[in-house]
Scaffold this motif. Structure first.
Motif, PDB file in Angstrom:
ATOM      1  N   THR A 144      63.552 -11.322  21.760  1.00  0.00           N
ATOM      2  CA  THR A 144      63.078 -10.696  20.532  1.00  0.00           C
ATOM      3  C   THR A 144      61.832 -11.419  20.044  1.00  0.00           C
ATOM      4  OG1 THR A 144      63.745  -9.947  18.327  1.00  0.00           O
ATOM      5  CG2 THR A 144      64.542 -12.086  19.016  1.00  0.00           C
ATOM      6  N   VAL A 145      60.986 -10.671  19.361  1.00  0.00           N
ATOM      7  CA  VAL A 145      59.782 -11.217  18.725  1.00  0.00           C
ATOM      8  C   VAL A 145      59.756 -10.684  17.300  1.00  0.00           C
ATOM      9  CG1 VAL A 145      57.269 -11.318  18.725  1.00  0.00           C
ATOM     10  CG2 VAL A 145      58.505 -11.216  20.907  1.00  0.00           C
ATOM     11  N   ASN A 146      59.652 -11.591  16.358  1.00  0.00           N
ATOM     12  CA  ASN A 146      59.544 -11.192  14.956  1.00  0.00           C
ATOM     13  C   ASN A 146      58.209 -11.677  14.410  1.00  0.00           C
ATOM     14  OD1 ASN A 146      62.440 -10.950  15.482  1.00  0.00           O
ATOM     15  ND2 ASN A 146      62.533 -10.493  13.306  1.00  0.00           N
TER      16      ASN A 146
ATOM     17  N   ILE B  37      62.255 -15.536  20.544  1.00  0.00           N
ATOM     18  CA  ILE B  37      63.539 -16.133  20.898  1.00  0.00           C
ATOM     19  C   ILE B  37      63.820 -15.821  22.367  1.00  0.00           C
ATOM     20  CG2 ILE B  37      65.999 -16.291  20.398  1.00  0.00           C
ATOM     21  CD1 ILE B  37      65.377 -15.239  17.571  1.00  0.00           C
ATOM     22  N   TYR B  38      64.028 -16.870  23.150  1.00  0.00           N
ATOM     23  CA  TYR B  38      64.282 -16.752  24.581  1.00  0.00           C
ATOM     24  C   TYR B  38      65.698 -17.202  24.919  1.00  0.00           C
ATOM     25  CZ  TYR B  38      59.221 -16.451  25.347  1.00  0.00           C
ATOM     26  OH  TYR B  38      57.902 -16.072  25.333  1.00  0.00           O
ATOM     27  N   ILE B  39      66.285 -16.580  25.924  1.00  0.00           N
ATOM     28  CA  ILE B  39      67.555 -17.004  26.496  1.00  0.00           C
ATOM     29  C   ILE B  39      67.240 -17.728  27.798  1.00  0.00           C
ATOM     30  CG2 ILE B  39      69.732 -16.234  27.535  1.00  0.00           C
ATOM     31  CD1 ILE B  39      69.703 -15.801  24.557  1.00  0.00           C
ATOM     32  N   ASP B  40      67.772 -18.947  27.929  1.00  0.00           N
ATOM     33  CA  ASP B  40      67.571 -19.777  29.119  1.00  0.00           C
ATOM     34  C   ASP B  40      66.094 -19.804  29.513  1.00  0.00           C
ATOM     35  OD1 ASP B  40      70.190 -20.699  29.311  1.00  0.00           O
ATOM     36  OD2 ASP B  40      70.826 -18.973  30.486  1.00  0.00           O
TER      37      ASP B  40
ATOM     38  N   ILE C 279      69.052 -21.442  23.998  1.00  0.00           N
ATOM     39  CA  ILE C 279      68.305 -20.486  23.188  1.00  0.00           C
ATOM     40  C   ILE C 279      67.082 -21.224  22.653  1.00  0.00           C
ATOM     41  CG2 ILE C 279      68.349 -18.956  21.192  1.00  0.00           C
ATOM     42  CD1 ILE C 279      71.641 -20.130  22.465  1.00  0.00           C
ATOM     43  N   THR C 280      65.901 -20.686  22.936  1.00  0.00           N
ATOM     44  CA  THR C 280      64.663 -21.347  22.531  1.00  0.00           C
ATOM     45  C   THR C 280      63.913 -20.499  21.525  1.00  0.00           C
ATOM     46  OG1 THR C 280      64.482 -22.441  24.677  1.00  0.00           O
ATOM     47  CG2 THR C 280      62.473 -22.317  23.353  1.00  0.00           C
ATOM     48  N   PHE C 281      63.504 -21.137  20.432  1.00  0.00           N
ATOM     49  CA  PHE C 281      62.686 -20.515  19.399  1.00  0.00           C
ATOM     50  C   PHE C 281      61.272 -21.078  19.554  1.00  0.00           C
ATOM     51  CE2 PHE C 281      66.976 -20.772  17.835  1.00  0.00           C
ATOM     52  CZ  PHE C 281      67.192 -19.569  17.190  1.00  0.00           C
ATOM     53  N   ILE C 282      60.287 -20.202  19.709  1.00  0.00           N
ATOM     54  CA  ILE C 282      58.890 -20.629  19.773  1.00  0.00           C
ATOM     55  C   ILE C 282      58.153 -19.967  18.615  1.00  0.00           C
ATOM     56  CG2 ILE C 282      56.768 -20.768  21.134  1.00  0.00           C
ATOM     57  CD1 ILE C 282      58.472 -20.534  23.645  1.00  0.00           C
ATOM     58  N   TRP C 283      57.564 -20.804  17.757  1.00  0.00           N
ATOM     59  CA  TRP C 283      56.880 -20.346  16.545  1.00  0.00           C
ATOM     60  C   TRP C 283      55.373 -20.366  16.766  1.00  0.00           C
ATOM     61  CZ3 TRP C 283      59.919 -18.964  12.344  1.00  0.00           C
ATOM     62  CH2 TRP C 283      61.265 -19.329  12.417  1.00  0.00           C
ATOM     63  N   TYR C 284      54.675 -19.323  16.267  1.00  0.00           N
ATOM     64  CA  TYR C 284      53.229 -19.194  16.447  1.00  0.00           C
ATOM     65  C   TYR C 284      52.530 -18.920  15.118  1.00  0.00           C
ATOM     66  CZ  TYR C 284      54.336 -18.438  21.399  1.00  0.00           C
ATOM     67  OH  TYR C 284      54.792 -18.574  22.676  1.00  0.00           O
ATOM     68  N   TYR C 285      51.298 -19.419  15.044  1.00  0.00           N
ATOM     69  CA  TYR C 285      50.383 -19.077  13.947  1.00  0.00           C
ATOM     70  C   TYR C 285      49.109 -18.552  14.588  1.00  0.00           C
ATOM     71  CZ  TYR C 285      46.672 -19.751  10.518  1.00  0.00           C
ATOM     72  OH  TYR C 285      45.582 -19.566   9.701  1.00  0.00           O
TER      73      TYR C 285
END
Length: 139
Positions: A132-134, A122-125, A77-83
Motif C-alpha cells: 500500500t502507498v498512502n 508499506i512492504y511485506i518481507d 513489515i517495512t514502512f518507508i516514509w518520503y518527502y
C-alpha cells in the motif's frame, strides 16, 4: 550401459532442479497482505486510527494505521516514509506469531518540518512493490 548412465544423470538433474524450484517458491511466496491503510493523527489502545486525514500541520506526529492479514510467523513489515519523493525514514517490524493484526507506523514531528507532499509505503518481507502507498500533505 552408457544409455543407463545418461538416463540416471538426467533423472538426478531433474530432481535437483524441481527441488530448487520448490525451495525458491516456498521462500519467496507469502499470502500476507496489508489492507485498509489510512493516515491518522493518532491511534487508540487497539492500534485503530482515531481519525482519517490527508492533511497535517507542520511539526506534528503522523501515523499510518492498517490491517495485516494472512501473515506467517516472523513476517517483516517495512514502512518507508518520503518527502517530495526523497526517503525520510525506514522502520521494519515483525508480526511475531500473529497472523492477523492491526498495524501502525509513526513518523515523529521532527521529520515534518517542511510543508509539501509526503507519502508512506508499506512492504511485506522483501517484495519489490509496496502493498500500500498512502499520500498526504503537510501545510
Amino acid at each position: 550401459m552408457r544409455k543407463r548412465k545418461i538416463t540416471a544423470y538426467l533423472i538426478i538433474i531433474s530432481v535437483l532442479m524441481v527441488s530448487l524450484l520448490f525451495m525458491g517458491a516456498s521462500c519467496s511466496s507469502t499470502t500476507a497482505n496489508v489492507s485498509n491503510a489510512v493516515m491518522t493523527t493518532g491511534i487508540d489502545d487497539n492500534y485503530a486510527p482515531i481519525d482519517n486525514v490527508t492533511e497535517f500541520a507542520v511539526n506534528t506526529d503522523v501515523y499510518v494505521a492498517a490491517d495485516l492479514k494472512n501473515a506467517p510467523d516472523d513476517t517483516n513489515i517495512t514502512f518507508i516514509w518520503y518527502y517530495e519523493g526523497q526517503q525520510l525514514a525506514t522502520k521494519t517490524i515483525s508480526n511475531g506469531e500473529v497472523s492477523d493484526a492491526p498495524l501502525a507506523g509513526y513518523l515523529p514531528a521532527d521529520f515534518m518540518s517542511q510543508p509539501g507532499n509526503y507519502s508512506v509505503e508499506i512492504y511485506i518481507d522483501d517484495r519489490d512493490k509496496p502493498d500500500t502507498v498512502n499520500q498526504y500533505t503537510v501545510k
